[in-house]
Motif scaffolding. Structure first.
Motif, PDB file in Angstrom:
ATOM      1  N   GLU A 158       6.739   9.287   1.089  1.00  0.00           N
ATOM      2  CA  GLU A 158       7.625   8.294   1.699  1.00  0.00           C
ATOM      3  C   GLU A 158       7.975   7.191   0.713  1.00  0.00           C
ATOM      4  OE1 GLU A 158       6.493   6.750   5.487  1.00  0.00           O
ATOM      5  OE2 GLU A 158       7.099   8.582   6.494  1.00  0.00           O
ATOM      6  N   CYS A 159       7.024   6.810  -0.119  1.00  0.00           N
ATOM      7  CA  CYS A 159       7.282   5.792  -1.128  1.00  0.00           C
ATOM      8  C   CYS A 159       8.375   6.261  -2.090  1.00  0.00           C
ATOM      9  CB  CYS A 159       5.996   5.471  -1.881  1.00  0.00           C
ATOM     10  SG  CYS A 159       6.187   4.171  -3.113  1.00  0.00           S
ATOM     11  N   CYS A 160       8.271   7.509  -2.525  1.00  0.00           N
ATOM     12  CA  CYS A 160       9.285   8.063  -3.433  1.00  0.00           C
ATOM     13  C   CYS A 160      10.641   8.160  -2.740  1.00  0.00           C
ATOM     14  CB  CYS A 160       8.854   9.427  -3.941  1.00  0.00           C
ATOM     15  SG  CYS A 160       7.470   9.351  -5.080  1.00  0.00           S
ATOM     16  N   PHE A 161      10.641   8.607  -1.484  1.00  0.00           N
ATOM     17  CA  PHE A 161      11.876   8.697  -0.718  1.00  0.00           C
ATOM     18  C   PHE A 161      12.544   7.332  -0.619  1.00  0.00           C
ATOM     19  CE2 PHE A 161      13.608   9.604   3.829  1.00  0.00           C
ATOM     20  CZ  PHE A 161      14.893   9.781   3.342  1.00  0.00           C
ATOM     21  N   PHE A 168      16.243   6.354   3.705  1.00  0.00           N
ATOM     22  CA  PHE A 168      14.891   6.127   4.223  1.00  0.00           C
ATOM     23  C   PHE A 168      14.904   5.136   5.388  1.00  0.00           C
ATOM     24  CE2 PHE A 168      10.922   3.690   4.221  1.00  0.00           C
ATOM     25  CZ  PHE A 168      10.021   4.710   4.467  1.00  0.00           C
ATOM     26  N   ALA A 169      15.619   4.015   5.203  1.00  0.00           N
ATOM     27  CA  ALA A 169      15.683   2.996   6.257  1.00  0.00           C
ATOM     28  C   ALA A 169      16.337   3.563   7.511  1.00  0.00           C
ATOM     29  CB  ALA A 169      16.433   1.764   5.757  1.00  0.00           C
ATOM     30  N   CYS A 170      17.399   4.343   7.334  1.00  0.00           N
ATOM     31  CA  CYS A 170      18.073   4.935   8.491  1.00  0.00           C
ATOM     32  C   CYS A 170      17.175   5.931   9.223  1.00  0.00           C
ATOM     33  CB  CYS A 170      19.374   5.605   8.048  1.00  0.00           C
ATOM     34  SG  CYS A 170      20.657   4.425   7.555  1.00  0.00           S
ATOM     35  N   SER A 171      16.447   6.756   8.475  1.00  0.00           N
ATOM     36  CA  SER A 171      15.561   7.721   9.139  1.00  0.00           C
ATOM     37  C   SER A 171      14.392   7.025   9.832  1.00  0.00           C
ATOM     38  CB  SER A 171      15.057   8.776   8.148  1.00  0.00           C
ATOM     39  OG  SER A 171      14.166   8.222   7.229  1.00  0.00           O
ATOM     40  N   THR A 172      13.912   5.921   9.254  1.00  0.00           N
ATOM     41  CA  THR A 172      12.836   5.152   9.881  1.00  0.00           C
ATOM     42  C   THR A 172      13.325   4.499  11.172  1.00  0.00           C
ATOM     43  OG1 THR A 172      11.819   4.756   7.727  1.00  0.00           O
ATOM     44  CG2 THR A 172      11.134   3.321   9.527  1.00  0.00           C
ATOM     45  N   ALA A 173      14.539   3.965  11.145  1.00  0.00           N
ATOM     46  CA  ALA A 173      15.116   3.373  12.358  1.00  0.00           C
ATOM     47  C   ALA A 173      15.269   4.429  13.448  1.00  0.00           C
ATOM     48  CB  ALA A 173      16.460   2.727  12.044  1.00  0.00           C
ATOM     49  N   ILE A 190       6.457  -0.377   7.795  1.00  0.00           N
ATOM     50  CA  ILE A 190       6.875  -0.053   9.163  1.00  0.00           C
ATOM     51  C   ILE A 190       6.741   1.454   9.406  1.00  0.00           C
ATOM     52  CG2 ILE A 190       8.911   0.115  10.658  1.00  0.00           C
ATOM     53  CD1 ILE A 190       9.802  -2.608   9.431  1.00  0.00           C
ATOM     54  N   SER A 191       7.214   2.246   8.462  1.00  0.00           N
ATOM     55  CA  SER A 191       7.145   3.702   8.601  1.00  0.00           C
ATOM     56  C   SER A 191       5.696   4.192   8.637  1.00  0.00           C
ATOM     57  CB  SER A 191       7.891   4.372   7.444  1.00  0.00           C
ATOM     58  OG  SER A 191       7.822   5.764   7.553  1.00  0.00           O
ATOM     59  N   ARG A 192       4.852   3.655   7.747  1.00  0.00           N
ATOM     60  CA  ARG A 192       3.435   4.056   7.748  1.00  0.00           C
ATOM     61  C   ARG A 192       2.781   3.700   9.071  1.00  0.00           C
ATOM     62  NH1 ARG A 192       3.597   1.691   2.630  1.00  0.00           N
ATOM     63  NH2 ARG A 192       2.448  -0.127   3.392  1.00  0.00           N
ATOM     64  N   ASP A 224       0.821  -1.214   0.000  1.00  0.00           N
ATOM     65  CA  ASP A 224       0.000   0.000   0.000  1.00  0.00           C
ATOM     66  C   ASP A 224       0.857   1.268   0.000  1.00  0.00           C
ATOM     67  OD1 ASP A 224      -2.343  -1.411  -0.038  1.00  0.00           O
ATOM     68  OD2 ASP A 224      -2.682  -1.291   2.121  1.00  0.00           O
ATOM     69  N   CYS A 225       1.840   1.307  -0.866  1.00  0.00           N
ATOM     70  CA  CYS A 225       2.748   2.452  -0.909  1.00  0.00           C
ATOM     71  C   CYS A 225       2.046   3.737  -1.310  1.00  0.00           C
ATOM     72  CB  CYS A 225       3.903   2.178  -1.868  1.00  0.00           C
ATOM     73  SG  CYS A 225       5.026   0.933  -1.233  1.00  0.00           S
ATOM     74  N   CYS A 226       0.948   3.625  -2.047  1.00  0.00           N
ATOM     75  CA  CYS A 226       0.242   4.827  -2.505  1.00  0.00           C
ATOM     76  C   CYS A 226      -0.446   5.568  -1.369  1.00  0.00           C
ATOM     77  CB  CYS A 226      -0.775   4.456  -3.583  1.00  0.00           C
ATOM     78  SG  CYS A 226       0.024   3.917  -5.104  1.00  0.00           S
ATOM     79  N   GLN A 227      -0.518   4.972  -0.180  1.00  0.00           N
ATOM     80  CA  GLN A 227      -1.112   5.673   0.957  1.00  0.00           C
ATOM     81  C   GLN A 227      -0.230   6.830   1.416  1.00  0.00           C
ATOM     82  OE1 GLN A 227      -2.153   3.079   4.163  1.00  0.00           O
ATOM     83  NE2 GLN A 227      -3.925   2.244   3.103  1.00  0.00           N
ATOM     84  N   ASP A 228       1.061   6.727   1.161  1.00  0.00           N
ATOM     85  CA  ASP A 228       1.988   7.797   1.523  1.00  0.00           C
ATOM     86  C   ASP A 228       3.008   7.939   0.399  1.00  0.00           C
ATOM     87  OD1 ASP A 228       3.633   9.657   2.682  1.00  0.00           O
ATOM     88  OD2 ASP A 228       3.645   8.689   4.647  1.00  0.00           O
ATOM     89  N   VAL A 229       2.626   8.646  -0.634  1.00  0.00           N
ATOM     90  CA  VAL A 229       3.450   8.766  -1.842  1.00  0.00           C
ATOM     91  C   VAL A 229       4.811   9.412  -1.573  1.00  0.00           C
ATOM     92  CG1 VAL A 229       3.551   9.722  -4.168  1.00  0.00           C
ATOM     93  CG2 VAL A 229       1.439   8.693  -3.351  1.00  0.00           C
TER      94      VAL A 229
END
Length: 124
Positions: A31-34, A42-47, A105-107, A24-29
């Protein structure tokens, strides 16, 4: 004189399921693009948002077959929010859908950790 303590008021997401699907990446475009254009960042900022070391996801390169940090983050998020699932599913998603797993995880963290508004009533 009676005084009431402020009580938190928030519409918290309390389901025992993921708030969005793995694809469901389209729920947060944004973040998906990032995640698509700069996945390590992206993974580092999510962690970091989860409270872990900023560079922790870079250790996934040390895993032989299963990315250990992606798997650990997925399990940690499921445990933190009481989401049902199994280590087998987490392992499969982490191995074959790593980027989508990080996006999910981020969403989830964004949905579950909405800001809490305090309403304060003071007696005079």
């Amino acid at each position: 004189m009676t005084s009431q303590q402020p009580r938190p008021f928030a519409a918290a997401h309390t389901s025992n399921q993921w708030s969005s699907g793995i694809c469901d990446c389209c729920q947060d475009v944004p973040e998906c693009c990032f995640s698509f254009w700069c996945f390590p960042c992206f993974a580092c900022s999510t962690a970091r948002k989860h409270g872990e070391c900023l560079c922790l996801p870079l250790l996934d390169a040390c895993g032989s077959c299963v990315p250990p940090i992606t798997l650990a983050m997925r399990v940690a998020v499921r445990t933190r929010y009481g989401i049902q699932g199994s280590i087998c599913n987490d392992c499969l998603y982490s191995t074959f859908c790593g980027v989508c797993s990080w996006c999910q995880i981020s969403r989830e963290m964004n949905v579950r950790e909405e800001s809490v508004t305090f309403i304060n009533g003071r007696a005079k």
